[in-house]
Design an enzyme around this catalytic site. Structure first.
Site, PDB file in Angstrom:
ATOM      1  N   HIS A  40       0.845  -1.195   0.000  1.00 50.98           N
ATOM      2  CA  HIS A  40       0.000   0.000   0.000  1.00 50.98           C
ATOM      3  C   HIS A  40       0.876   1.239   0.000  1.00 50.98           C
ATOM      4  CE1 HIS A  40      -3.198  -2.717   1.820  1.00 50.98           C
ATOM      5  NE2 HIS A  40      -3.585  -2.395   0.614  1.00 50.98           N
ATOM      6  N   HIS A  98      -0.053 -10.385   1.602  1.00 52.46           N
ATOM      7  CA  HIS A  98      -1.374 -10.611   2.217  1.00 52.46           C
ATOM      8  C   HIS A  98      -1.897 -12.021   1.986  1.00 52.46           C
ATOM      9  CE1 HIS A  98      -1.689  -6.452   2.971  1.00 52.46           C
ATOM     10  NE2 HIS A  98      -2.074  -6.048   1.787  1.00 52.46           N
ATOM     11  N   CYS A 111       3.376 -13.819   3.089  1.00 50.88           N
ATOM     12  CA  CYS A 111       4.209 -13.822   4.298  1.00 50.88           C
ATOM     13  C   CYS A 111       4.029 -15.157   5.029  1.00 50.88           C
ATOM     14  CB  CYS A 111       3.788 -12.666   5.202  1.00 50.88           C
ATOM     15  SG  CYS A 111       4.737 -12.646   6.725  1.00 50.88           S
ATOM     16  N   HIS A 138     -10.465  -6.458   4.236  1.00 47.56           N
ATOM     17  CA  HIS A 138      -9.016  -6.490   4.000  1.00 47.56           C
ATOM     18  C   HIS A 138      -8.634  -7.755   3.231  1.00 47.56           C
ATOM     19  CE1 HIS A 138      -4.700  -6.553   4.725  1.00 47.56           C
ATOM     20  NE2 HIS A 138      -4.799  -5.266   4.970  1.00 47.56           N
ATOM     21  N   GLU A 177      -6.077  -9.614   3.275  1.00 48.54           N
ATOM     22  CA  GLU A 177      -5.518 -10.723   4.076  1.00 48.54           C
ATOM     23  C   GLU A 177      -6.644 -11.564   4.677  1.00 48.54           C
ATOM     24  OE1 GLU A 177      -2.617  -9.846   7.301  1.00 48.54           O
ATOM     25  OE2 GLU A 177      -3.697 -11.411   8.384  1.00 48.54           O
TER      26      GLU A 177
END
Ligand code: SF4
Length: 283
Positions: free
Chosen positions: A41, A76, A98, A126, A128
């Site tokens: 972002h 994400h 990640c 979101h 993620e």
């Protein structure tokens, strides 16, 4: 002006890894490179990558039209369905999810397969959280705040597994879990907030407590930056969210003798250093 900059400000391990992956691909790849959503972002980094030919795929329909090239999955992560889609289209992809997020994918996949109802504490919009939902074998519930936890009706006799978005505020997570625990004894709570976030939030709070003005640097759409802003604002009324040096205004520093700086996980070191130097010298 005296300036205190948080040691934990800026790229976390997962973001650094994802961004480096794309930069390395731009050096080695001679077919088109795509990222599923902006790699971070941060408008500056995304536009720099665009100049190097990296295209951002925003929608599933766009992905379906791609016939060649390499697709990068950002930190994400994504749901299982997206991996299937990439394989069906025969596209090569690099998974920069990640490892802390991958761990949550494995937890919800296994626990939901055992028949547990999954509760994710986080923001349902979101990416993620949407990715985590995409690994649940059955439907899952996303809880954003204490009010939603209070209003949640739990089915009798069902066991629950509660996880959190990696960037969720730790204290809010604890409060929500306390409410949910009173509703059901059969629950398994896993604090999946990542250490980088926790450390960053604790350090930001400690700095905000002792400065006159607090600056939180980060992208407009960065959820972890917004959370940092909330935490700092609670401690220091004079807290401002800025994206770059350009957003600084002398009004922010009126009657201030000490300024604190922190930054979200998507903020490049260069931007933090520029802001730090500018505040130190100009105000
Ligand atoms: S904030 Fe934590 S979980 Fe998220 S990308 Fe960074 S290191 Fe990974």
């Amino acid at each position: 002006m005296r300036v205190i900059t948080a040691d934990s400000a800026g790229f976390c391990f997962g973001v650094k890894r994802a961004v480096n992956t794309v930069y390395e691909l731009t050096e080695s790849c001679d077919t088109p490179i795509y990222t599923l959503g902006p790699i971070i972002h941060n408008e500056e980094v995304v536009s720099d990558l665009e100049k190097k030919g990296v295209r951002v795929i925003e929608k599933e329909e766009e992905l379906k039209k791609i016939t060649e090239g390499t697709v990068v999955i950002r930190s994400h992560g994504v749901g299982k369905k997206v991996y299937r889609q990439l394989e069906e289209q025969g596209l090569s992809y690099v998974d920069a999810t990640c490892p802390f997020v991958l761990k949550i994918h494995r937890i919800v996949e296994e626990e939901s397969q055992k028949g547990k109802q999954i509760i994710i504490v986080g923001d349902p919009s979101h990416p993620e959280v949407q990715g985590i939902c995409g690994w649940c074998f059955s439907s899952c519930t996303v809880i954003r705040n204490k009010e939603e936890a209070q209003n949640l009706e739990l089915k009798e006799g069902v066991s629950f597994c509660i996880v959190s978005q990696t960037t969720f505020n730790y204290n809010n997570f604890k409060d929500i879990v306390e409410i949910l625990r009173k509703k059901s004894y059969d629950n398994n709570v896993l604090n999946t907030i990542c250490n980088a976030t926790e450390q960053r939030q604790k350090e930001a709070k400690a700095i905000a407590e002792k400065v006159d003005t607090m600056l939180v640097i980060g992208g407009r759409n960065s959820s972890n930056t917004q959370k940092l802003f909330e935490i700092c604002k609670n401690e220091c009324d004079n807290t401002y969210h800025i994206q770059t040096l350009v957003d600084l205004d002398s009004e922010m520093f009126q009657s201030s003798s000490c300024v604190g700086i922190t930054a979200g996980a998507s903020t490049p070191k260069k931007i933090i250093e520029e802001v730090q130097e500018h505040v130190r010298i100009k105000f």
